[in-house]
Design a protein around this motif. Structure first.
Motif, PDB file in Angstrom:
ATOM      1  N   LYS A  15      -7.573  77.220  11.547  1.00  0.00           N
ATOM      2  CA  LYS A  15      -7.619  77.554  12.954  1.00  0.00           C
ATOM      3  C   LYS A  15      -6.109  78.207  13.189  1.00  0.00           C
ATOM      4  O   LYS A  15      -5.164  77.844  12.773  1.00  0.00           O
ATOM      5  CB  LYS A  15      -7.504  76.372  13.631  1.00  0.00           C
ATOM      6  N   THR A  35      -4.563  74.930   8.061  1.00  0.00           N
ATOM      7  CA  THR A  35      -5.869  74.578   7.510  1.00  0.00           C
ATOM      8  C   THR A  35      -6.748  73.387   8.294  1.00  0.00           C
ATOM      9  O   THR A  35      -5.907  72.213   8.115  1.00  0.00           O
ATOM     10  CB  THR A  35      -5.512  74.421   5.858  1.00  0.00           C
ATOM     11  N   ALA A  65     -13.356  76.734  13.236  1.00  0.00           N
ATOM     12  CA  ALA A  65     -12.174  77.437  12.522  1.00  0.00           C
ATOM     13  C   ALA A  65     -12.260  78.855  12.947  1.00  0.00           C
ATOM     14  O   ALA A  65     -13.167  79.282  13.491  1.00  0.00           O
ATOM     15  CB  ALA A  65     -12.370  77.235  10.992  1.00  0.00           C
TER      16      ALA A  65
END
Length: 67
Positions: free
Chosen positions: A10, A18, A54
């Motif tokens: 992200k 991560t 993400a």
């Protein structure tokens, strides 16, 4: 066939953090490994599309190994 590790991150203010990793034991090529990892990541988090959790999915450069 090779082993791959795919990192999901992200981005916050342009800095990637991560949020998960997925190991793919066998894939014909890196593109297939990323696609398989994206599906597995989405299923694990209970979402339709991995982009809900993400922003970036990329191969871990040091993790690709030929078997």
């Amino acid at each position: 066939m090779s082993q791959y590790r795919v990192l999901f991150a992200k981005q916050i203010l342009g800095v990637p953090f991560t949020v998960g990793t997925v190991e793919i034991a066998r894939a014909r090529d890196p593109d297939r490994a990323v696609r398989a990892a994206a599906l597995r990541f989405a299923r694990h988090h209970g979402v339709e599309d991995w982009r809900e959790r993400a922003d970036v999915a990329e191969l871990d450069a040091g993790a690709a190994r030929a078997s």
